[in-house]
Design a protein around this motif. Structure first.
Motif: not given
Length: 165
Positions: A46-49, A64, A67-68, A71, A80
């Motif tokens: 997960c790129r956001t976290t 979601s 992870c969205p 991301q 993606n």
């Protein structure tokens, strides 16, 4: 035999729990980079976290809350999920439309070839019908000529008889 029926599902359940726990531990241990995380197939980055988590196998797409989609990375760091879903949907639609068009073209081609090449039996039947029609037409002409002769009508001017008065 009865003991084996009970033991096999129990063993499979234990084995799957052990595998999921080891994959969860290996995902947590490779929490440094995306490449390290995705070396294990059961992991999701997960790129956001910037965390490596176990891929939720029971649901096809990761929720979601985990992870969205935009991301989430799985398999390759540059893949993606959101773009992958859109791309696969477009390709699937193109393939379905292509199959539909091919089926329609083949159907029309087969239909056209059936109408253009009549069956020999159908040709013979058509010729018989035409011959019978011509015979009936000739018979009717002969009857009409006999009636004209009987009443004195000529072929050139059938109303000439009435003009003399």
């Amino acid at each position: 035999m009865v003991e084996l029926r009970i033991f096999v599902p129990f063993a499979i359940m234990i084995f799957s729990m052990v595998i999921s726990q080891t994959s969860a531990k290996s995902c947590e241990m490779s929490n440094s980079t995306c490449e390290d995380c995705l070396r294990n197939v059961s992991c999701l980055w997960c790129r956001t976290t910037m965390t490596c988590v176990v891929y939720p196998v029971r649901s096809v797409l990761p929720p979601s809350s985990l992870c969205p989609l935009a991301q989430a990375r799985w398999g390759r760091c540059w893949v993606n999920f959101q773009a992958l879903i859109i791309t696969l949907s477009v390709f699937g639609g193109i393939i379905l439309i292509g199959i539909f068009v091919c089926c329609c073209c083949c159907y029309c081609r087969c239909k056209k070839s059936r109408t253009m090449e009549p069956d020999p039996k159908e040709q013979q039947e058509e010729e018989r019908r035409k011959a019978r029609h011509e015979e009936r037409k000739a018979e009717m002409k002969m009857r009409h000529d006999e009636i004209r002769m009987k009443y004195g009508l000529t072929k050139e001017n059938p109303y000439a008889r009435f003009e003399d008065n």
